[in-house]
Enzyme design. Structure first.
Site, PDB file in Angstrom:
ATOM      1  N   GLY A 118       0.828  -1.194   0.000  1.00  0.00           N
ATOM      2  CA  GLY A 118       0.000   0.000   0.000  1.00  0.00           C
ATOM      3  C   GLY A 118       0.858   1.237   0.000  1.00  0.00           C
ATOM      4  O   GLY A 118       2.079   1.169   0.153  1.00  0.00           O
ATOM      5  N   PHE A 123       2.940   8.714   4.123  1.00  0.00           N
ATOM      6  CA  PHE A 123       4.364   8.952   4.299  1.00  0.00           C
ATOM      7  C   PHE A 123       5.259   8.116   3.418  1.00  0.00           C
ATOM      8  O   PHE A 123       6.466   8.256   3.426  1.00  0.00           O
ATOM      9  CB  PHE A 123       4.754   8.781   5.766  1.00  0.00           C
ATOM     10  CG  PHE A 123       4.386   9.989   6.559  1.00  0.00           C
ATOM     11  CD1 PHE A 123       5.341  10.907   6.934  1.00  0.00           C
ATOM     12  CD2 PHE A 123       3.063  10.238   6.875  1.00  0.00           C
ATOM     13  CE1 PHE A 123       4.992  12.041   7.621  1.00  0.00           C
ATOM     14  CE2 PHE A 123       2.703  11.370   7.568  1.00  0.00           C
ATOM     15  CZ  PHE A 123       3.677  12.278   7.944  1.00  0.00           C
ATOM     16  N   LYS A 179       8.336  -0.105   5.417  1.00  0.00           N
ATOM     17  CA  LYS A 179       7.815   1.187   4.977  1.00  0.00           C
ATOM     18  C   LYS A 179       8.977   2.105   4.633  1.00  0.00           C
ATOM     19  O   LYS A 179       9.881   2.296   5.429  1.00  0.00           O
ATOM     20  CB  LYS A 179       6.969   1.788   6.099  1.00  0.00           C
ATOM     21  CG  LYS A 179       6.458   3.166   5.786  1.00  0.00           C
ATOM     22  CD  LYS A 179       5.531   3.639   6.861  1.00  0.00           C
ATOM     23  CE  LYS A 179       4.219   3.981   6.237  1.00  0.00           C
ATOM     24  NZ  LYS A 179       3.147   4.236   7.107  1.00  0.00           N
ATOM     25  N   ASP A 186      -3.351  10.171  13.651  1.00  0.00           N
ATOM     26  CA  ASP A 186      -4.038   9.841  12.399  1.00  0.00           C
ATOM     27  C   ASP A 186      -4.834   8.552  12.557  1.00  0.00           C
ATOM     28  O   ASP A 186      -4.697   7.626  11.758  1.00  0.00           O
ATOM     29  CB  ASP A 186      -3.037   9.752  11.246  1.00  0.00           C
ATOM     30  CG  ASP A 186      -3.700  10.000   9.878  1.00  0.00           C
ATOM     31  OD1 ASP A 186      -4.869  10.438   9.862  1.00  0.00           O
ATOM     32  OD2 ASP A 186      -3.059   9.748   8.852  1.00  0.00           O
TER      33      ASP A 186
END
Ligand SMILES: *[C@@H]1O[C@H](CO)[C@@H](O)[C@H](O)[C@H]1NC(C)=O
Ligand SMILES: *[C@@H]1O[C@H](CO)[C@@H](O)[C@H](O)[C@H]1NC(C)=O
Ligand SMILES: *[C@@H]1O[C@H](CO)[C@@H](O)[C@H](O)[C@H]1NC(C)=O
Ligand SMILES: *[C@@H]1O[C@H](CO)[C@@H](O)[C@H](O)[C@H]1NC(C)=O
Ligand SMILES: *[C@@H]1O[C@H](CO)[C@@H](O)[C@H](O)[C@H]1NC(C)=O
Ligand SMILES: *[C@@H]1O[C@H](CO)[C@@H](O)[C@H](O)[C@H]1NC(C)=O
Ligand SMILES: *[C@@H]1O[C@H](CO)[C@@H](O)[C@H](O)[C@H]1NC(C)=O
Length: 666
Positions: A352, A356, A374, A470
């Site tokens: 995904g 960021f 990530k 978030d």
């Protein structure tokens, strides 16, 4: 070899970059399919990219940029008319927050040094706004609601004569011929949007038409105003564009432009228009990509094959390690391992793309453990030590409903965060798409309780206060047993207990941002609770907090649930996909708790500890608290959007008066 190839190479480059893209320029008309070799006069932050793209502003705050072309209009002629067609794109810095807008401008001067950015759009200032001697015509494409100019919303087109208070305006919509309905066209989508502006003196009509790219010129105008422009236009005028940013910034681009002072503006060749740069990470310079590709080509031509092989092998695994990182030893992964784990960060392994950076699936070569990696871009070395200290301490955070951070690695301009792998992906896919099976109520309730306890742990139980900043369904991942795991600490900053949290940016996602956060810019535990309230409602109702396609009553989830509750029909907002199979007590508790957490007044929201107690049935939700919960999310959303204009002007004493907007009833 190089002596024969290099000249050819430069010749090719020359042809690519100097090929004139503008055609048919004369005093009556011009067409720019990209702005190479254009006769435009630029100022402010405006610039033309190597690919011919005209950028009016970048995301530097409080700036304006202009691009103008001199034209002669014969105002004494009986059939004064003009027609223009252009394609623009707006890429906001923060998702869904516009700041500020652009205007097609016709003006007798092209010096706008005295004009203000922000809500003045770079064309006027407080002393000359509204003065008839401006001789200014502007068609504004405004993405922030500026109450001082009576703006109707944060996505409108307006026709302005000498003043930023529009004489006519309309929300930006277009008619979809296939669906036979008028649809909202969000200007800050980052996608190219076509505009046609036509003025015909015979009929005294100024028409504005707008459509997404590839859709032909609409027959109906979005805005049509009867106006005798003789009093505004002078014989010698400059036509062009102005764009401005405010406290929140948007990159404004013009891709192509055609203008004619008699007859219809010629069509643009849409396939030839320059493309918009992909959304860059803050650390990258705009020209970096081009520089790198040029260097790479030159290097590959000059170096021998062996040299290239050596270079690539060395570069491929290059990473940065510094002395101070010794102490984080165990959490440090080698870049080579992560490269191998993800098979070279191939798109095939892409799990995904978050706010960021991209997330890849990987299998660690040594342990065969599955991980999610990530890639986060970051500024050189600034704050890196603090950040690594933070992620390292985050690595020590252990809670069964928090995605575990296993470690990190870093290279120049890039930080890699290694998380445990969650086989079932993110919750939003289950709730809002048909890609994943439906979740039943007991699964959903367990997820809610899990995420609540994870947030309570971050807020109150760990050694430091950690704000998530978030919380939303797409940041909740599901493990193999469909337990909710709160993820994405990319936005989180750590605060010592008792210290005043400070932030520089409003981060978060619209629909989940507490009203006071947009005013003060300060994230608190209470702003996390607000977002959790939106999350409770989305899980119970199976839809997102803001649904632009829904009917006006249902567009804002919080408002709809609140109205339904007032009418004693709160359960009707529950997710139809549950088919009525749920515990009515639990459903009603979750919905009411969602409302309470979304309370406009931060002080009225519960703490995460109380939320956990309510969900566990250890305490009863006091319903009377809800009586004052007139959230009016719509007003707060509009307020959020209007922040760019009003923010810089709101002084401390006027904050309280604007606050009343939030409590305004409907
Ligand atoms: C925007 O452009 C100006 C001038 O070209 C430059 O100084 C500034 O660094 C740019 N800002 C960003 C965020 O790229
Ligand atoms: C402007 O229009 C008038 C009337 O049509 C004509 O007489 C005059 O020559 C035009 N002037 C220019 C500069 O085109
Ligand atoms: C506003 O703009 C006008 C025209 O450019 C200029 O003469 C004037 O000084 C400006 N006023 C202020 C307050 O900047
Ligand atoms: C409008 O601008 C003109 C010229 O700049 C100036 O002389 C005049 O006083 C202004 N009018 C008002 C009402 O500000
Ligand atoms: C625009 O609106 C203002 C205020 O309503 C009005 O004074 C002005 O005459 C209008 N201008 C035109 C050209 O219609
Ligand atoms: C437009 O206004 C000018 C003067 O301001 C006038 O001479 C002309 O007749 C008007 N035209 C129309 C069509 O109303
Ligand atoms: C004015 O209109 C006439 C006929 O409609 C046309 O022949 C002429 O070229 C036009 N002139 C200008 C300056 O647009």
């Amino acid at each position: 070899m190089t002596t024969t190839i290099l000249p050819v190479y430069f010749l090719i480059l020359f042809c690519i970059y100097l090929k004139p893209q503008a055609i048919a320029q004369n005093e009556n008309q011009f067409i720019y399919n990209g702005f190479h070799g254009s006769r435009l006069h630029l100022d402010g932050v405006a610039e033309i990219h190597p690919n011919g793209l005209l950028q009016l502003t970048n995301t530097t705050k409080q700036e304006a940029g202009h691009a103008f072309y001199p034209v002669k209009l014969n105002t004494s002629s009986r059939n004064l008319s003009f027609s223009t067609y252009f394609v623009f794109a707006m890429v906001p810095e923060l998702p869904n927050l516009g700041g500020h807008g652009l205007a097609f401008t016709v003006s007798p001067v092209m010096n706008f040094a005295q004009a203000l950015p922000s809500s003045y759009l770079g064309i006027l200032n407080s002393s000359n706004n509204g003065n008839d001697s401006n001789h200014l015509l502007a068609v504004e494409f405004d993405t922030a609601k500026s109450p001082e100019f009576n703006d109707i919303n944060n996505n409108h087109v307006g026709i302005d004569f000498n003043s930023l208070t529009s004489n006519a305006s309309a929300p930006v919509t277009y008619y979809s011929t296939s669906e036979r309905i008028s649809k909202i066209l969000p200007m800050i989508s980052g996608k190219p949007i076509q505009v046609w502006i036509d003025y015909d003196k015979g009929e005294n009509l100024l028409n504005v038409r707008v459509a997404p790219i590839q859709i032909p010129k609409p027959e109906l105008s979005l805005l049509s105003t009867r106006i005798n422009l003789s009093s505004i236009l002078l014989d010698s005028m400059y036509v062009g564009f102005s764009a401005a940013t405010g406290a929140i910034a948007t990159s404004h681009y013009i891709l192509g432009w055609s203008f004619s002072r008699n007859g219809q503006a010629k069509n643009l060749e849409l396939s030839k228009l320059p493309s918009i740069p992909r959304k860059k990470n803050p650390s990258e310079k705009p020209s970096l990509e081009l520089t790198i590709s040029l260097i790479a080509v030159a290097v590959s031509l000059i170096f021998t094959v062996a040299g290239i092989v050596y270079y690539v092998r060395r570069k491929k695994y290059e990473e940065i390690r510094e002395d101070w990182e010794q102490e984080y030893g165990p959490r440090r992964f080698s870049y080579q391992d992560l490269y191998k784990a993800t098979k070279g960060f191939k798109d095939k392994g892409l799990l995904g793309t978050g706010g960021f950076g991209k997330v890849y699936k990987g299998v660690l070569p040594s342990s065969k453990e599955q991980v999610a990696v990530k890639k986060v871009s970051h500024d050189s070395n600034q704050g890196m030590k603090e950040f690594v200290a933070e992620i390292s301490s985050m690595g020590r955070i252990g809670h069964r409903n928090l995605v575990k951070l296993l470690g990190y690695s870093r290279r120049k301009g890039e930080l890699l965060l290694v998380y445990e792998y969650m086989p079932n992906g993110s919750l939003d896919k289950f709730l809002f798409t048909n890609e994943k099976p439906n979740l039943n109520w007991s699964q959903r309730y367990r997820i809610l309780r899990g995420v609540a306890s994870a947030l309570m742990y971050l807020h109150e139980e760990w050694e430091q206060v950690v704000l998530h900043r978030d919380v939303k369904a797409s940041n909740v991942l599901l493990d193999a047993d469909l337990n909710g795991q709160l993820s994405d600490f990319g936005l989180a900053r750590l605060y010592d207990h008792g210290k005043n949290p400070q932030t520089t940016h409003v981060v978060g996602t619209i629909g989940y941002i507490a009203p006071e956060l947009t005013r003060t810019g300060k994230a608190t535990k209470s702003t996390d609770v607000f977002a959790f309230g939106a999350f409770l409602l989305e899980v119970a109702c199976g839809r997102r907090p803001i649904e632009p396609q829904a009917s006006p009553e249902e567009m804002f989830l919080v408002d709809w649930v609140l109205e339904s509750w007032k009418q004693g029909a709160i359960l009707e907002t529950s997710d139809p996909r549950l088919g009525g199979y749920y515990s009515a007590d639990e459903m009603s508790l979750v919905l009411k708790l969602g409302l309470l957490c979304s309370h406009a007044k931060a002080a009225s929201r519960p703490s995460m500890r109380q939320v956990v107690q309510y969900l566990d049935g250890a305490a009863l939700l006091p319903e009377r608290l809800l009586d004052g919960a007139t959230v009016n999310n719509e007003a707060s959303v509009e307020f959020v959007m209007s922040v760019p204009s009003s923010f810089e002007k709101i002084s401390v004493d006027s904050v309280s008066s604007s606050e009343s907007i939030l409590y305004r009833g409907r």
